[in-house]
Design a protein around this motif. Structure first.
Motif, PDB file in Angstrom:
ATOM      1  N   GLN A 141      52.497  23.274  35.770  1.00 52.34           N
ATOM      2  CA  GLN A 141      51.459  22.420  35.201  1.00 52.34           C
ATOM      3  C   GLN A 141      51.819  21.615  34.257  1.00 52.34           C
ATOM      4  O   GLN A 141      51.322  20.288  33.814  1.00 52.34           O
ATOM      5  CB  GLN A 141      50.321  23.537  34.772  1.00 52.34           C
ATOM      6  N   PHE A 145      51.237  17.576  34.098  1.00 51.68           N
ATOM      7  CA  PHE A 145      50.370  17.239  32.841  1.00 51.68           C
ATOM      8  C   PHE A 145      51.052  15.946  32.266  1.00 51.68           C
ATOM      9  O   PHE A 145      50.559  14.883  32.093  1.00 51.68           O
ATOM     10  CB  PHE A 145      50.055  18.161  31.687  1.00 51.68           C
ATOM     11  N   VAL A 228      44.314  19.746  35.260  1.00 53.22           N
ATOM     12  CA  VAL A 228      45.177  18.952  34.808  1.00 53.22           C
ATOM     13  C   VAL A 228      44.923  17.279  35.154  1.00 53.22           C
ATOM     14  O   VAL A 228      45.175  16.667  34.268  1.00 53.22           O
ATOM     15  CB  VAL A 228      46.742  19.194  35.363  1.00 53.22           C
ATOM     16  N   ALA A 232      44.796  15.276  31.516  1.00 47.35           N
ATOM     17  CA  ALA A 232      45.913  14.297  31.237  1.00 47.35           C
ATOM     18  C   ALA A 232      45.507  12.992  31.598  1.00 47.35           C
ATOM     19  O   ALA A 232      45.929  12.198  30.557  1.00 47.35           O
ATOM     20  CB  ALA A 232      46.918  14.903  32.223  1.00 47.35           C
TER      21      ALA A 232
END
Length: 255
Positions: A141, A145, A228, A232
């Motif tokens: 992750q 991200f 994410v 992000a």
């Protein structure tokens, strides 16, 4: 931007619908079984260039259709980033986001309907999910991200420059083509780790469709990763637009 706010909301809805329809539709054509883009089972003959072209055109064409009406955000990260920097009113952020997400959901539902026989033939759960949403192919992750954040920052910085650079002041459609090419290049160059999303609506809306509708041969919607491609890109958009402001100012950014 011109027209009423209701017309701007409609433009964001239809623009995001077209983005998802052409972008995720290209993924479906490339990776689902027995499509014209993938007529050899298990082999994505259309490949990543087909996908990149779909997303590039999926942004460029709505920009030409609706850019003068709504600003052609089609992306909650862009809307929030512009509000943070003061060039979009916060009072209209929520409506823009709602219509963007609804457009993404509608576009994905059309893909599901059109490619239904091919979903039934595709037994690879991950390939099916890939036509809806992104994932962390490295099972990280953090990597996802960083990829989405940096990619969106570059996208927003580039779009700001294309639309506000002196060379394109007199021909906005050349800038629209430039943004389409930028999206295609981003998918080709930075799409390996995650897909990519670069857009919360483009990922979360279709992921909801995947989770809630009876999609053939679907597996997990991977909700553990879903935050994410939402968080992000928003962080990346704010970073990208602030970098543009720091180096080039806002004199040409206010409309």
């Amino acid at each position: 931007m011109t027209g009423s706010w209701e017309a701007r909301y409609a433009a964001e809805f239809f623009g995001t619908l077209i983005l998802v329809l052409l972008g995720n539709g290209a993924v479906a054509n490339a990776f689902l079984k027995n499509t014209t883009g993938n007529d050899d089972p298990g082999l994505a003959n259309g490949g990543w260039l087909l996908v990149a072209s779909g997303y590039g055109l999926g942004v460029m064409l709505p920009a030409m259709m609706f850019g003068s009406i709504s600003g052609n955000h089609l992306n909650p990260a862009i809307t929030i980033g512009q509000a943070v920097i003061g060039i979009f009113p916060w009072a209209h952020v929520a409506p823009y986001l709602i219509w963007q997400f609804l457009g993404a959901i509608a576009g994905q539902c059309l893909i599901l309907a059109l490619y239904w026989p091919h979903y039934r033939q595709t037994t690879d759960n991950e390939a099916v999910l890939g036509t809806f949403a992104t994932s962390d192919h490295a099972n990280s992750q953090l990597n996802g991200f960083v990829t989405e954040m940096v990619g969106t920052a570059v996208l927003i910085f580039g779009a700001m420059g294309l639309y506000r650079g002196m060379f394109f002041h007199q021909n906005i459609d050349i800038a629209n083509i430039g943004v389409g090419l930028l999206i295609a290049a981003m998918v080709i160059s930075l799409g390996g780790p995650t897909g990519p999303a670069l857009n919360p609506a483009r990922d979360l809306g279709p992921r909801l469709v995947h989770a809630l509708l009876p999609v053939p041969n679907k597996g997990s919607s991977h909700w553990e990763y879903s935050w994410v491609p939402v968080v992000a890109p928003i962080v990346g958009a704010v970073i990208g637009i602030w970098i543009y402001k720091i180096f080039f100012g806002l004199a040409d950014c206010k409309k």
